[in-house]
Design an enzyme around this catalytic site. Structure first.
Site, PDB file in Angstrom:
ATOM      1  N   SER A   1       0.487  -1.446  -0.110  1.00 42.09           N
ATOM      2  CA  SER A   1      -0.045  -0.003   0.387  1.00 42.09           C
ATOM      3  C   SER A   1       0.697   1.401   0.417  1.00 42.09           C
ATOM      4  O   SER A   1       0.531   2.280  -0.781  1.00 42.09           O
ATOM      5  CB  SER A   1      -0.861   0.280   1.930  1.00 42.09           C
ATOM      6  OG  SER A   1      -1.628  -1.329   1.181  1.00 42.09           O
TER       7      SER A   1
ATOM      8  N   ARG B   1       1.680   4.633  -2.848  1.00 45.61           N
ATOM      9  CA  ARG B   1       0.923   5.641  -2.848  1.00 45.61           C
ATOM     10  C   ARG B   1       2.096   6.454  -2.903  1.00 45.61           C
ATOM     11  O   ARG B   1       3.178   7.748  -3.426  1.00 45.61           O
ATOM     12  CB  ARG B   1       0.383   5.933  -1.371  1.00 45.61           C
ATOM     13  CG  ARG B   1      -0.484   5.349  -1.239  1.00 45.61           C
ATOM     14  CD  ARG B   1      -0.914   4.774  -0.079  1.00 45.61           C
ATOM     15  NE  ARG B   1      -2.569   4.495   0.739  1.00 45.61           N
ATOM     16  CZ  ARG B   1      -3.109   3.869   0.218  1.00 45.61           C
ATOM     17  NH1 ARG B   1      -2.669   2.427   0.012  1.00 45.61           N
ATOM     18  NH2 ARG B   1      -4.145   3.348  -0.160  1.00 45.61           N
TER      19      ARG B   1
ATOM     20  N   ARG C   1     -13.583  -6.989 -10.579  1.00 47.61           N
ATOM     21  CA  ARG C   1     -13.509  -5.902 -10.017  1.00 47.61           C
ATOM     22  C   ARG C   1     -14.818  -5.398  -9.404  1.00 47.61           C
ATOM     23  O   ARG C   1     -14.270  -4.361 -10.181  1.00 47.61           O
ATOM     24  CB  ARG C   1     -12.313  -5.891  -8.729  1.00 47.61           C
ATOM     25  CG  ARG C   1     -12.156  -7.333  -8.320  1.00 47.61           C
ATOM     26  CD  ARG C   1     -11.096  -7.086  -8.151  1.00 47.61           C
ATOM     27  NE  ARG C   1     -10.658  -6.601  -6.211  1.00 47.61           N
ATOM     28  CZ  ARG C   1      -9.348  -6.047  -5.981  1.00 47.61           C
ATOM     29  NH1 ARG C   1      -7.929  -6.241  -6.095  1.00 47.61           N
ATOM     30  NH2 ARG C   1      -9.669  -5.949  -4.657  1.00 47.61           N
TER      31      ARG C   1
ATOM     32  N   SER D   1     -13.213   1.314   3.389  1.00 46.40           N
ATOM     33  CA  SER D   1     -12.211   0.509   1.790  1.00 46.40           C
ATOM     34  C   SER D   1     -11.501   1.775   1.738  1.00 46.40           C
ATOM     35  O   SER D   1     -11.881   2.804   1.313  1.00 46.40           O
ATOM     36  CB  SER D   1     -13.262   0.209   0.453  1.00 46.40           C
ATOM     37  OG  SER D   1     -12.297   0.441  -0.436  1.00 46.40           O
TER      38      SER D   1
ATOM     39  N   GLN E   1      -8.849   1.646  -0.274  1.00 40.57           N
ATOM     40  CA  GLN E   1      -9.345   2.410  -1.110  1.00 40.57           C
ATOM     41  C   GLN E   1     -10.339   2.913  -2.755  1.00 40.57           C
ATOM     42  O   GLN E   1      -9.622   3.959  -2.870  1.00 40.57           O
ATOM     43  CB  GLN E   1      -9.111   1.132  -2.588  1.00 40.57           C
ATOM     44  CG  GLN E   1      -8.076   0.015  -2.103  1.00 40.57           C
ATOM     45  CD  GLN E   1      -8.142  -1.684  -2.934  1.00 40.57           C
ATOM     46  OE1 GLN E   1      -8.817  -1.467  -3.925  1.00 40.57           O
ATOM     47  NE2 GLN E   1      -7.226  -2.035  -2.819  1.00 40.57           N
TER      48      GLN E   1
ATOM     49  N   ASP F   1      -6.632  -8.237   4.611  1.00 38.00           N
ATOM     50  CA  ASP F   1      -5.667  -9.362   3.989  1.00 38.00           C
ATOM     51  C   ASP F   1      -5.296 -10.581   4.431  1.00 38.00           C
ATOM     52  O   ASP F   1      -4.253 -11.516   3.376  1.00 38.00           O
ATOM     53  CB  ASP F   1      -4.227  -7.916   2.675  1.00 38.00           C
ATOM     54  CG  ASP F   1      -5.212  -6.949   2.231  1.00 38.00           C
ATOM     55  OD1 ASP F   1      -6.232  -7.450   1.287  1.00 38.00           O
ATOM     56  OD2 ASP F   1      -4.527  -6.157   1.558  1.00 38.00           O
TER      57      ASP F   1
HETATM   58  C1  S3P Z   1      -5.644  -1.865   0.195  1.00 39.35           C
HETATM   59  C2  S3P Z   1      -6.763  -1.764   1.147  1.00 39.35           C
HETATM   60  C3  S3P Z   1      -7.367  -2.870   0.839  1.00 39.35           C
HETATM   61  C4  S3P Z   1      -6.561  -4.138   0.617  1.00 39.35           C
HETATM   62  C5  S3P Z   1      -5.342  -3.996  -0.732  1.00 39.35           C
HETATM   63  C6  S3P Z   1      -4.915  -3.065  -0.008  1.00 39.35           C
HETATM   64  C7  S3P Z   1      -4.855  -0.198   0.049  1.00 39.35           C
HETATM   65  O1  S3P Z   1      -8.303  -2.810   0.231  1.00 39.35           O
HETATM   66  O2  S3P Z   1      -7.438  -5.018   0.445  1.00 39.35           O
HETATM   67  O3  S3P Z   1      -4.617  -5.357  -0.588  1.00 39.35           O
HETATM   68  O4  S3P Z   1      -3.065   0.170  -0.497  1.00 39.35           O
HETATM   69  O5  S3P Z   1      -5.685   1.150   0.093  1.00 39.35           O
HETATM   70  P1  S3P Z   1      -9.818  -1.809   0.820  1.00 39.35           P
HETATM   71  O6  S3P Z   1      -9.682  -0.819   1.728  1.00 39.35           O
HETATM   72  O7  S3P Z   1     -10.607  -0.943  -0.819  1.00 39.35           O
HETATM   73  O8  S3P Z   1     -10.940  -3.216   1.222  1.00 39.35           O
END
Ligand code: S3P
Length: 423
Positions: A20, A24, A119, A163, A165, A310
């Site tokens: 993650s 970023r 997805r 989430s 993301q 995860d």
């Molecule tokens: C992530 C957020 C998680 C995680 C993914 C990485 C990120 O997903 O499952 O592997 O880097 O923001 P969600 O926040 O959509 O659940």
């Protein structure tokens, strides 16, 4: 690939950088003014997809053995890509880029592999449209996504799912919006975007579950040291906890509280995990040592779920070795990850003789009997492959993993490290 049951695991290892944070670091480095030096970057396929997309938008990114260097082009310096931006298997690249691209003055197309095309993207399309973005997706929910130039304005948005993301996509679009952008989370999800924004000088405030961003003039590049990924460390923490006689250490692991649900759960199951050499920079880091111990079942649900989302596949493996019942609930998000991880783990654990039941939002595992090993499928999902490899180490007989190379998405050297420990 054949995996045999092994004797005790011993040693001290480092695991790759946080996925993650690596994504970023490239994204914000690209949008910053100045040069960003990233150490500890994860050279996995997902993060390389992010680099590839930004290179296609004119960002100069240099990769050497120890460092990734991003020459920032500034908030408004990206250029129109000539081709579609291909995000491979990476949900983070796809969703976060969708936020950034919504604020650009050029059109773009985002697409990924077969898993990405399944997805849900409607969750990002909806709020970005409310901000004024012009996005078309297949059935308004799937890749390929076509994004057209438009003027954005800030919104206040209550996330329907916890989430990171989705939260990050909205905040990244907020960089380009007129006025403040506010997101309200139903439960805390990982806050790496917020922390990195702060480090780069963006005014962002977190008040409980409410996050508010002021659109900045620009972002100031800073060097970023990526800690080791607790989601990768998790495989070894569980391996150490279930293989009798083991004691192992994973060094420099990122222990941001929004990511440490795995530690709470394993300790709640009776695991012996200690933290040493704690230090706190932009992200907290420490060494984690785990010793084998007898585990027992636990109930997992509610606001801890986003803090270990995860890690649930490998937690299911720990549960298979734990005495009694483990119930995982409120984890319906697992169905829309790289694979349907509830269905995948239920099917594969059953093959190994584990008593497991799929529920609407999780699974129930009645553990304590040693699984017998099996011929495992991975569903093209890196975390399913690594979780089943961990199970195989402590099973009664040999197992096979059909396409082990999928681990390269997040952990190319996973099997080498396992062997280094004695696996
Ligand atoms: C992530 C957020 C998680 C995680 C993914 C990485 C990120 O997903 O499952 O592997 O880097 O923001 P969600 O926040 O959509 O659940």
């Amino acid at each position: 690939m054949q995996i045999n049951p092994c004797g005790p695991l011993h040693g001290s290892i480092s695991v790759p950088g946080d996925k993650s944070i690596s994504h970023r670091a490239v994204m914000l480095g690209a949008l910053a003014s100045g040069t960003t030096h990233i150490t500890g970057f994860l050279m996995g396929e997902d993060c390389l997809s992010t680099i590839d997309c930004f290179r296609k938008m004119g960002v100069h990114i240099d990769i050497t053995e120890n460092e990734v260097t991003v020459e920032g082009v500034g908030l408004h310096g990206l250029s129109a890509p000539e081709d579609e931006l291909y995000t491979g298997n990476s949900g983070t690249t796809t969703r976060l880029l969708c936020g950034i691209l919504s604020g650009q003055s050029f059109s773009s197309v985002l697409n990924g592999d077969a898993s990405i095309q399944k997805r849900p993207m409607g969750r990002v399309i909806k709020p970005l449209r409310e901000m004024g973005a012009s996005i078309e997706g297949k059935n308004d929910n799937h890749c390929p996504l076509r994004i057209y130039p438009s003027e954005l304005c800030g919104i206040e948005y209550r996330l329907p799912v916890a989430s990171a993301q989705l939260k990050s996509a909205i905040l990244l679009a907020g960089l380009y919006a007129e006025g403040q952008t506010t997101v309200i989370e139903p439960a805390p999800s990982r806050d790496h975007t917020e922390r990195m924004f702060r480090a780069l000088g963006v005014e962002i405030e977190t008040n409980g579950n409410i996050i508010t961003l002021e659109p900045p003039e620009d972002l100031h590049a800073v060097d970023i040291a990526v800690p080791a990924d607790i989601s990768s460390a998790a495989f070894f923490l569980v391996a150490g906890a279930i293989v009798p006689g083991s004691e192992l250490t994973v060094r420099n692991v990122g222990v941001n509280p929004t990511r440490t649900g795995i530690l709470d759960v394993l300790r709640g199951m009776g695991a012996d995990i200690t933290e040493n050499n704690f230090r706190d920079d932009a992200e907290p880091v420490c060494d984690l040592t785990v010793k084998y111990s007898r585990l027992h079942g636990i109930e997992i649900g509610g606001s801890i779920i986003p803090r270990l989302i995860d890690e649930l596949p490998v937690i299911a493996v720990a549960a298979a070795f734990a005495e009694g019942e483990t119930v995982i609930r409120d984890a319906q998000e697992l169905k829309v990850k790289e694979s349907n991880r509830i269905a995948a783990m239920t099917t594969e654990l059953s093959k190994a003789g584990v008593d497991v039941e799929e529920t609407e939002d999780g699974m129930i595992i009645r553990g304590g009997r040693i699984p017998h090993g099996a011929m495992f499928e991975t569903y093209g999902d890196h975390r399913i492959a690594m979780s089943l490899a961990v199970l195989a180490l402590a099973a009664e007989h040999s197992s096979h993993i059909i396409d082990p190379e999928v681990v390269a998405i997040s952990y190319p050297d996973f099997f080498d490290t396992l062997m280094q420990l004695g696996g």
